[in-house]
Design a protein around this motif. Structure first.
Motif, PDB file in Angstrom:
ATOM      1  N   TYR A  11       0.841  -1.205   0.000  1.00 45.93           N
ATOM      2  CA  TYR A  11       0.000   0.000   0.000  1.00 45.93           C
ATOM      3  C   TYR A  11       0.870   1.248   0.000  1.00 45.93           C
ATOM      4  CZ  TYR A  11      -3.374   3.467   1.804  1.00 45.93           C
ATOM      5  OH  TYR A  11      -4.162   4.578   1.992  1.00 45.93           O
ATOM      6  N   GLU A  12       1.916   1.230   0.794  1.00 43.51           N
ATOM      7  CA  GLU A  12       2.797   2.395   0.875  1.00 43.51           C
ATOM      8  C   GLU A  12       3.432   2.697  -0.474  1.00 43.51           C
ATOM      9  OE1 GLU A  12       5.651   4.509   4.051  1.00 43.51           O
ATOM     10  OE2 GLU A  12       5.660   2.322   4.074  1.00 43.51           O
TER      11      GLU A  12
ATOM     12  N   PRO B 198       2.721   7.313  -3.032  1.00 42.11           N
ATOM     13  CA  PRO B 198       3.315   8.488  -3.694  1.00 42.11           C
ATOM     14  C   PRO B 198       2.594   8.895  -4.982  1.00 42.11           C
ATOM     15  CG  PRO B 198       5.037   7.018  -2.905  1.00 42.11           C
ATOM     16  CD  PRO B 198       3.741   6.287  -2.727  1.00 42.11           C
ATOM     17  N   ALA B 199       2.216   7.900  -5.797  1.00 43.50           N
ATOM     18  CA  ALA B 199       1.479   8.224  -7.024  1.00 43.50           C
ATOM     19  C   ALA B 199       0.098   8.775  -6.702  1.00 43.50           C
ATOM     20  CB  ALA B 199       1.363   6.984  -7.907  1.00 43.50           C
ATOM     21  N   ALA B 200      -0.538   8.213  -5.663  1.00 43.37           N
ATOM     22  CA  ALA B 200      -1.859   8.694  -5.271  1.00 43.37           C
ATOM     23  C   ALA B 200      -1.781  10.122  -4.729  1.00 43.37           C
ATOM     24  CB  ALA B 200      -2.465   7.760  -4.223  1.00 43.37           C
ATOM     25  N   TRP B 201      -0.694  10.418  -4.025  1.00 43.09           N
ATOM     26  CA  TRP B 201      -0.475  11.775  -3.513  1.00 43.09           C
ATOM     27  C   TRP B 201      -0.387  12.769  -4.665  1.00 43.09           C
ATOM     28  CZ3 TRP B 201      -0.426  14.357   1.022  1.00 43.09           C
ATOM     29  CH2 TRP B 201       0.297  15.553   1.129  1.00 43.09           C
ATOM     30  N   THR B 202       0.415  12.439  -5.661  1.00 40.62           N
ATOM     31  CA  THR B 202       0.564  13.311  -6.834  1.00 40.62           C
ATOM     32  C   THR B 202      -0.761  13.444  -7.583  1.00 40.62           C
ATOM     33  OG1 THR B 202       2.887  12.659  -7.056  1.00 40.62           O
ATOM     34  CG2 THR B 202       1.827  13.638  -8.989  1.00 40.62           C
ATOM     35  N   GLY B 203      -1.445  12.304  -7.752  1.00 37.92           N
ATOM     36  CA  GLY B 203      -2.714  12.319  -8.467  1.00 37.92           C
ATOM     37  C   GLY B 203      -3.793  13.109  -7.754  1.00 37.92           C
TER      38      GLY B 203
ATOM     39  N   ARG C 203      -9.685   8.211  -8.338  1.00 39.40           N
ATOM     40  CA  ARG C 203      -9.032   6.951  -7.955  1.00 39.40           C
ATOM     41  C   ARG C 203      -7.930   7.222  -6.932  1.00 39.40           C
ATOM     42  NH1 ARG C 203      -7.057   1.906  -6.865  1.00 39.40           N
ATOM     43  NH2 ARG C 203      -4.938   1.648  -7.652  1.00 39.40           N
ATOM     44  N   ASP C 204      -7.177   8.290  -7.129  1.00 38.24           N
ATOM     45  CA  ASP C 204      -6.084   8.603  -6.199  1.00 38.24           C
ATOM     46  C   ASP C 204      -6.614   9.118  -4.865  1.00 38.24           C
ATOM     47  OD1 ASP C 204      -3.892   7.874  -7.902  1.00 38.24           O
ATOM     48  OD2 ASP C 204      -4.350   9.633  -9.102  1.00 38.24           O
ATOM     49  N   TYR C 205      -7.713   9.855  -4.883  1.00 38.31           N
ATOM     50  CA  TYR C 205      -8.371  10.221  -3.635  1.00 38.31           C
ATOM     51  C   TYR C 205      -8.706   8.956  -2.833  1.00 38.31           C
ATOM     52  CZ  TYR C 205      -9.492  15.020  -5.298  1.00 38.31           C
ATOM     53  OH  TYR C 205      -9.447  16.320  -5.728  1.00 38.31           O
TER      54      TYR C 205
ATOM     55  N   LEU D  44       3.064   6.378   4.029  1.00 40.62           N
ATOM     56  CA  LEU D  44       2.032   5.726   4.834  1.00 40.62           C
ATOM     57  C   LEU D  44       1.733   6.555   6.081  1.00 40.62           C
ATOM     58  CD1 LEU D  44       0.128   3.393   5.464  1.00 40.62           C
ATOM     59  CD2 LEU D  44       2.083   2.128   6.401  1.00 40.62           C
ATOM     60  N   ASN D  45       2.776   6.960   6.776  1.00 42.64           N
ATOM     61  CA  ASN D  45       2.568   7.778   7.970  1.00 42.64           C
ATOM     62  C   ASN D  45       1.990   9.145   7.630  1.00 42.64           C
ATOM     63  OD1 ASN D  45       3.489   5.711   9.526  1.00 42.64           O
ATOM     64  ND2 ASN D  45       5.440   6.647  10.068  1.00 42.64           N
ATOM     65  N   ARG D  46       2.316   9.657   6.458  1.00 42.52           N
ATOM     66  CA  ARG D  46       1.729  10.929   6.019  1.00 42.52           C
ATOM     67  C   ARG D  46       0.207  10.799   5.910  1.00 42.52           C
ATOM     68  NH1 ARG D  46       4.042  13.014   0.489  1.00 42.52           N
ATOM     69  NH2 ARG D  46       3.092  11.054  -0.207  1.00 42.52           N
ATOM     70  N   ALA D  47      -0.260   9.716   5.304  1.00 42.60           N
ATOM     71  CA  ALA D  47      -1.700   9.514   5.162  1.00 42.60           C
ATOM     72  C   ALA D  47      -2.371   9.355   6.524  1.00 42.60           C
ATOM     73  CB  ALA D  47      -1.970   8.283   4.293  1.00 42.60           C
ATOM     74  N   ILE D  48      -1.681   8.693   7.449  1.00 43.62           N
ATOM     75  CA  ILE D  48      -2.257   8.460   8.779  1.00 43.62           C
ATOM     76  C   ILE D  48      -2.294   9.749   9.588  1.00 43.62           C
ATOM     77  CG2 ILE D  48      -1.864   7.274  10.973  1.00 43.62           C
ATOM     78  CD1 ILE D  48      -0.736   4.930   9.233  1.00 43.62           C
TER      79      ILE D  48
END
Length: 329
Positions: free
Chosen positions: A107-108, A112-117, A124-126, A159-163
């Motif tokens: 998942y981690e 990064p791609a989801a963050w950019t997207g 999808r990236d959201y 991962l920690n950024r998302a959390i």
């Protein structure tokens, strides 16, 4: 329901120990608490589950009937649907565990791609950015908990950024050593940057999408210090007050002031120190052996430890009370 994370990218500062003992104390105080093991090393899960059960759990997590945090978010990561509800383990009345998984590392890699997207407003990236949050909050609502506590690894990775961006509150455990002090600079800079960048994402999103995104504004509750230890082969004779004199201004300068510059609402408390927790030495591994909080070891270990066990119970209960009051629950 609130969310809380103990966060410091320096390892060995007691994040999992704090999670276990504070969660246990909060449950004793009448709250319903869900611990989410969001560290691919799975230390929190291994604390409570024996090796045989853990091996079976992780071996089946990629299957349709998997029961880990990864199992819950895998359909979203694979682009095959929404989160899959999984069952929590009941540790005791009012205390639950969502098992972690080494495959959270997969998942981690997607984040990064989801963050950019997300800056490009891609739905999808959201979804990928918010998958872990959606799984944790769905489980929390299903088990009717008052508080979700994330246990995370020692890094400032995606991962920690998302959390952290999903956390309503976070605390900083700080060990009494030079390296832990230095890590505080990274904590402040990282969280401030994440908040700023995610505000941009939310600002670009449509009103409909914005309601589904991570709120992105964690409130800083303060720091928790641990007692000084042996380091570099030499026994430190410096009192804990010496380290406290270094920690307090470093937290203010490198965490509080940095966050306040980004958004003053993230640092609402006039005092930054939450507690100082002793190093309970051999009681910590014994607690893991029995899957219990340190303060619950009285009938399981030599009676010579009873005074330390009582002290641990008192310290963690006091810390839990302060945290609960600052969170307003």
């Amino acid at each position: 329901m609130r969310t809380l994370t103990f966060f410091n990218h320096k390892g060995g500062v007691g994040k999992t120990t704090l999670t276990v003992n504070v969660a246990d104390a909060l449950a004793d105080q009448g709250l319903r608490v869900l611990m989410i093991d969001a560290d691919p090393q799975c230390n929190l899960t291994a604390f409570y589950l024996d090796e045989k059960k853990l091996d079976a759990l992780l071996g089946e997590s990629d299957d349709a009937d998997g029961g880990t945090l990864w199992s819950a978010i895998k359909p979203v990561v694979d682009g095959k649907g929404g989160i899959k509800p999984v069952d929590a383990y009941k540790i005791k009345n009012g205390l639950y565990l969502c098992p972690g998984d080494v495959l959270l590392a997969d998942y981690e890699e997607e984040l990064p791609a989801a963050w950019t997207g997300s800056f490009a407003r891609k739905g999808r990236d959201y979804d990928v950015m918010c998958a872990l949050s959606a799984a944790a909050r769905e489980m929390g609502q299903r088990y009717e908990v008052d508080l979700v506590i994330y246990d995370i690894g020692p890094n400032v990775g995606p991962l920690n950024r998302a959390i952290l961006l999903d956390s309503d509150f976070f605390c900083t455990p700080v060990a009494a050593d030079l390296f832990s002090l230095r890590a505080l600079s990274t904590v402040g800079r990282a969280v401030a940057r994440w908040i700023t960048d995610w505000k941009t994402v939310r600002g670009l999103a449509s009103a409909e999408s914005r309601d589904k995104l991570l709120h992105g504004l964690p409130t800083y509750l303060g720091y928790v210090t641990s007692a000084y230890k042996v380091s570099s082969g030499r026994i430190s004779t410096r009192p804990h007050d010496y380290w406290e004199s270094k920690i307090a201004p470093r937290v203010k300068n490198r965490v509080v002031d940095v966050l306040r510059a980004v958004d003053p609402t993230t640092v609402p408390f006039p005092s930054n120190k939450l507690a100082a927790i002793k190093d309970f030495h051999s009681l910590a591994p014994q607690a893991q052996e029995y899957g219990l909080a340190i303060g619950k070891l009285r009938t399981h270990v030599n009676s010579g430890y009873n005074a330390q066990i009582l002290e641990a119970a008192t310290e963690f209960s006091g810390l839990a009370t302060i945290i609960r009051k600052r969170m307003g629950i």
